[in-house]
Motif scaffolding. Structure first.
Motif, PDB file in Angstrom:
ATOM      1  N   PRO A  21       0.847  -1.251  -0.033  1.00 26.86           N
ATOM      2  CA  PRO A  21      -0.074   0.014   0.152  1.00 26.86           C
ATOM      3  C   PRO A  21       0.666   0.987  -0.053  1.00 26.86           C
ATOM      4  CG  PRO A  21       0.137  -0.809   2.407  1.00 26.86           C
ATOM      5  CD  PRO A  21       1.071  -1.818   1.217  1.00 26.86           C
ATOM      6  N   VAL A  22       2.056   1.216   0.236  1.00 24.97           N
ATOM      7  CA  VAL A  22       2.895   2.415   0.320  1.00 24.97           C
ATOM      8  C   VAL A  22       2.869   3.277  -0.977  1.00 24.97           C
ATOM      9  CG1 VAL A  22       5.204   3.271   0.601  1.00 24.97           C
ATOM     10  CG2 VAL A  22       4.501   1.451   2.200  1.00 24.97           C
ATOM     11  N   LEU A  23       3.051   2.858  -2.058  1.00 20.48           N
ATOM     12  CA  LEU A  23       3.035   3.503  -3.205  1.00 20.48           C
ATOM     13  C   LEU A  23       1.664   4.198  -3.450  1.00 20.48           C
ATOM     14  CD1 LEU A  23       4.356   4.574  -5.940  1.00 20.48           C
ATOM     15  CD2 LEU A  23       3.346   2.453  -7.019  1.00 20.48           C
ATOM     16  N   GLY A  24       0.448   3.710  -3.019  1.00 16.36           N
ATOM     17  CA  GLY A  24      -0.765   4.237  -2.905  1.00 16.36           C
ATOM     18  C   GLY A  24      -1.148   5.514  -1.910  1.00 16.36           C
ATOM     19  N   GLU A  25      -0.154   5.629  -1.004  1.00 13.31           N
ATOM     20  CA  GLU A  25       0.008   6.700   0.018  1.00 13.31           C
ATOM     21  C   GLU A  25       0.470   7.716  -0.590  1.00 13.31           C
ATOM     22  OE1 GLU A  25      -1.478   6.595   3.189  1.00 13.31           O
ATOM     23  OE2 GLU A  25      -2.032   4.564   3.164  1.00 13.31           O
ATOM     24  N   PHE A  26       1.542   7.618  -1.620  1.00 15.16           N
ATOM     25  CA  PHE A  26       1.762   8.732  -2.385  1.00 15.16           C
ATOM     26  C   PHE A  26       1.119   9.254  -3.483  1.00 15.16           C
ATOM     27  CE2 PHE A  26       6.000   6.740  -0.914  1.00 15.16           C
ATOM     28  CZ  PHE A  26       6.478   7.926   0.167  1.00 15.16           C
ATOM     29  N   GLY A  27      -0.035   8.662  -3.800  1.00 10.84           N
ATOM     30  CA  GLY A  27      -0.773   8.814  -4.873  1.00 10.84           C
ATOM     31  C   GLY A  27      -0.378   8.500  -6.199  1.00 10.84           C
ATOM     32  N   GLY A  28       0.416   7.212  -6.068  1.00  9.60           N
ATOM     33  CA  GLY A  28       0.946   6.460  -7.189  1.00  9.60           C
ATOM     34  C   GLY A  28       2.447   6.934  -7.773  1.00  9.60           C
ATOM     35  N   ALA A  29       2.897   6.536  -8.660  1.00  7.44           N
ATOM     36  CA  ALA A  29       4.025   7.076  -9.433  1.00  7.44           C
ATOM     37  C   ALA A  29       4.134   8.517  -9.606  1.00  7.44           C
ATOM     38  CB  ALA A  29       4.390   6.352 -10.708  1.00  7.44           C
ATOM     39  N   SER A  30       3.266   9.264  -9.993  1.00  8.96           N
ATOM     40  CA  SER A  30       3.315  10.641 -10.264  1.00  8.96           C
ATOM     41  C   SER A  30       3.505  11.315  -8.918  1.00  8.96           C
ATOM     42  CB  SER A  30       2.017  11.021 -10.906  1.00  8.96           C
ATOM     43  OG  SER A  30       0.786  10.755 -10.324  1.00  8.96           O
ATOM     44  N   GLY A  31       2.741  10.994  -8.017  1.00  7.12           N
ATOM     45  CA  GLY A  31       3.013  11.567  -6.635  1.00  7.12           C
ATOM     46  C   GLY A  31       3.927  11.262  -5.801  1.00  7.12           C
ATOM     47  N   LEU A  32       4.810  10.281  -6.194  1.00  5.44           N
ATOM     48  CA  LEU A  32       6.041   9.961  -5.608  1.00  5.44           C
ATOM     49  C   LEU A  32       7.194  10.723  -6.183  1.00  5.44           C
ATOM     50  CD1 LEU A  32       8.164   8.415  -3.739  1.00  5.44           C
ATOM     51  CD2 LEU A  32       8.038   6.638  -5.640  1.00  5.44           C
ATOM     52  N   GLU A  79       4.542  -2.774 -14.197  1.00  4.72           N
ATOM     53  CA  GLU A  79       2.960  -3.360 -14.145  1.00  4.72           C
ATOM     54  C   GLU A  79       2.593  -3.825 -12.700  1.00  4.72           C
ATOM     55  OE1 GLU A  79       2.764  -6.934 -16.384  1.00  4.72           O
ATOM     56  OE2 GLU A  79       3.474  -5.968 -18.235  1.00  4.72           O
ATOM     57  N   GLY A  80       1.097  -3.682 -12.518  1.00  2.00           N
ATOM     58  CA  GLY A  80       0.548  -4.022 -11.183  1.00  2.00           C
ATOM     59  C   GLY A  80       0.879  -2.794 -10.314  1.00  2.00           C
ATOM     60  N   GLU A  81       0.745  -1.741 -10.732  1.00  2.00           N
ATOM     61  CA  GLU A  81       0.884  -0.472  -9.709  1.00  2.00           C
ATOM     62  C   GLU A  81       2.115  -0.448  -8.934  1.00  2.00           C
ATOM     63  OE1 GLU A  81      -3.054  -0.458  -7.868  1.00  2.00           O
ATOM     64  OE2 GLU A  81      -3.856   0.861  -9.276  1.00  2.00           O
ATOM     65  N   ARG A  82       3.292  -0.688  -9.529  1.00  6.51           N
ATOM     66  CA  ARG A  82       4.467  -0.719  -8.656  1.00  6.51           C
ATOM     67  C   ARG A  82       5.434   0.153  -9.477  1.00  6.51           C
ATOM     68  NH1 ARG A  82       5.766  -7.247  -8.826  1.00  6.51           N
ATOM     69  NH2 ARG A  82       5.565  -6.530 -11.247  1.00  6.51           N
ATOM     70  N   VAL A  83       6.587   0.498  -8.908  1.00 10.06           N
ATOM     71  CA  VAL A  83       7.546   1.245  -9.206  1.00 10.06           C
ATOM     72  C   VAL A  83       8.843   0.702  -8.834  1.00 10.06           C
ATOM     73  CG1 VAL A  83       6.059   3.482  -9.337  1.00 10.06           C
ATOM     74  CG2 VAL A  83       7.725   3.091  -7.444  1.00 10.06           C
ATOM     75  N   VAL A  84      10.144   1.147  -9.267  1.00 13.45           N
ATOM     76  CA  VAL A  84      11.548   0.837  -8.957  1.00 13.45           C
ATOM     77  C   VAL A  84      12.021   2.326  -9.038  1.00 13.45           C
ATOM     78  CG1 VAL A  84      12.392   0.292 -11.153  1.00 13.45           C
ATOM     79  CG2 VAL A  84      13.578  -0.103  -9.221  1.00 13.45           C
ATOM     80  N   VAL A  85      12.521   2.580  -8.046  1.00 22.27           N
ATOM     81  CA  VAL A  85      13.273   4.018  -7.555  1.00 22.27           C
ATOM     82  C   VAL A  85      14.611   3.585  -7.695  1.00 22.27           C
ATOM     83  CG1 VAL A  85      13.655   6.073  -6.424  1.00 22.27           C
ATOM     84  CG2 VAL A  85      11.381   4.857  -6.315  1.00 22.27           C
ATOM     85  N   THR A  86      15.283   4.444  -8.822  1.00 23.08           N
ATOM     86  CA  THR A  86      16.785   4.221  -8.799  1.00 23.08           C
ATOM     87  C   THR A  86      17.579   5.354  -8.450  1.00 23.08           C
ATOM     88  OG1 THR A  86      16.252   2.709 -10.812  1.00 23.08           O
ATOM     89  CG2 THR A  86      18.746   3.663 -10.705  1.00 23.08           C
ATOM     90  N   LEU A  87      18.738   5.158  -7.787  1.00 21.15           N
ATOM     91  CA  LEU A  87      19.679   6.264  -7.315  1.00 21.15           C
ATOM     92  C   LEU A  87      20.905   6.209  -7.918  1.00 21.15           C
ATOM     93  CD1 LEU A  87      18.812   6.115  -3.442  1.00 21.15           C
ATOM     94  CD2 LEU A  87      17.645   7.311  -5.109  1.00 21.15           C
TER      95      LEU A  87
END
Length: 299
Positions: free
Chosen positions: A213-224, A239-247
């Protein structure tokens, strides 16, 4: 910050290995094992193919004995993964005293996630840092994405780590010192995390995987994305309402306790959801030392 990682080869006086530098790719799933078992088998096979044939030569059976992981052993492992509701695996390479290639998996002791809200299925894929040096970070990142694709993860992370048994990191002073010198090197204790992590996030890492649920708390990828400013940070939708954040393009181990600003920025954004270990089992760390290490990218 240097892109070179420290070369760590710690041994006991009798020559038995204690720890070495490594890369780990980890995923945590709030699903009953039976629901994710087919995807787990797929990820096992992807790792096996990428590392080459029989690099993993043995695995620990439920009896505690090591069995040969030949073709028939893999077939047996796949059957057990699909049929056993609560599996527990340690897969290792067979040559030498050090296991540079490993897969660790801990299935949950629940049938339905709501019965044990903090328990997760947890899997770790390990690589030697020589693999990064030979193939480059782009190939390591692509491997992590391939391993992630079949898995319904809530969160995950990939980057430098100490390849050691889960309790040795806290028991050995030389390792404790290295933890604070190189804050980009993780020490994932998969047994602890499988029992306590729940929907929390382990840490900000070179690759940080976020699902629900964490990504949803940000409002999805755009909110993050809207909360992250550094040009070294990218957010890729999966896919599947998920993201990878790369540093950045390379993983970082850190030097003298310092890390690139992007790591601190992501850690601060994730702070409300970061995991804090509650029980210091088999540890010589004080609660204050543990909290200082857990907050090494924040303070």
């Amino acid at each position: 910050m240097s892109k070179h990682h420290p070369r760590i080869r710690l041994r006991k006086p009798n020559g038995v290995p204690i720890a070495c530098d490594a890369l780990s790719i980890n995923f945590y799933m709030r699903h009953p094992h039976r629901e994710l078992a087919p995807g787990l088998v797929r990820s096992f096979e992807l790792y096996r193919h990428a590392m080459g044939g029989h690099v993993l030569g043995q695995y620990m059976e439920e009896t505690g004995n090591w069995a040969e992981l030949d073709d028939s052993g893999w077939e047996r492992l796949h059957r057990e993964t699909l049929d056993d509701p609560f599996p527990y695996y340690d897969l290792r390479e067979m040559t030498g005293e050090e296991s540079f290639y490993r897969i660790d998996y801990r299935g949950p002791l629940f049938v339905a996630p709501e019965e044990e809200p903090d328990r997760v299925c947890a899997v770790s894929f390990w690589l030697p840092t020589e693999y990064l040096e030979e193939h480059g970070p782009g190939q390591v990142r692509e491997l992590a994405l391939e391993l992630a694709a079949p898995l319904p993860f809530c969160s995950g992370h990939a980057g430098f780590a100490f390849n050691t048994e889960h309790d040795l990191l806290y028991a050995k002073p030389e390792l404790r010192k290295l933890c604070f010198l190189h804050p980009g090197m993780d020490a994932p204790r998969i047994s602890t995390l499988s029992m306590e992590l729940g929907t929390k996030v382990r840490s900000a890492s070179w690759l940080t995987f976020l699902g629900q649920p964490v990504l949803g708390e940000f409002g999805g990828a755009s909110g993050l994305r809207a909360r992250l400013r550094s040009p070294d940070i990218t957010v890729q939708e999966l896919e599947g309402e998920r993201v990878v954040v790369t540093l950045g393009s390379w993983p970082e181990a850190g030097e003298d306790g310092r890390m690139p600003p992007s790591y601190r920025e992501l850690a601060r954004v994730l702070e409300p959801w970061l995991f804090h270990e509650r029980y210091l089992v088999d540890s010589t760390l004080t609660p204050e030392e543990l909290r200082r290490w857990e907050r090494r990218l924040l303070d």
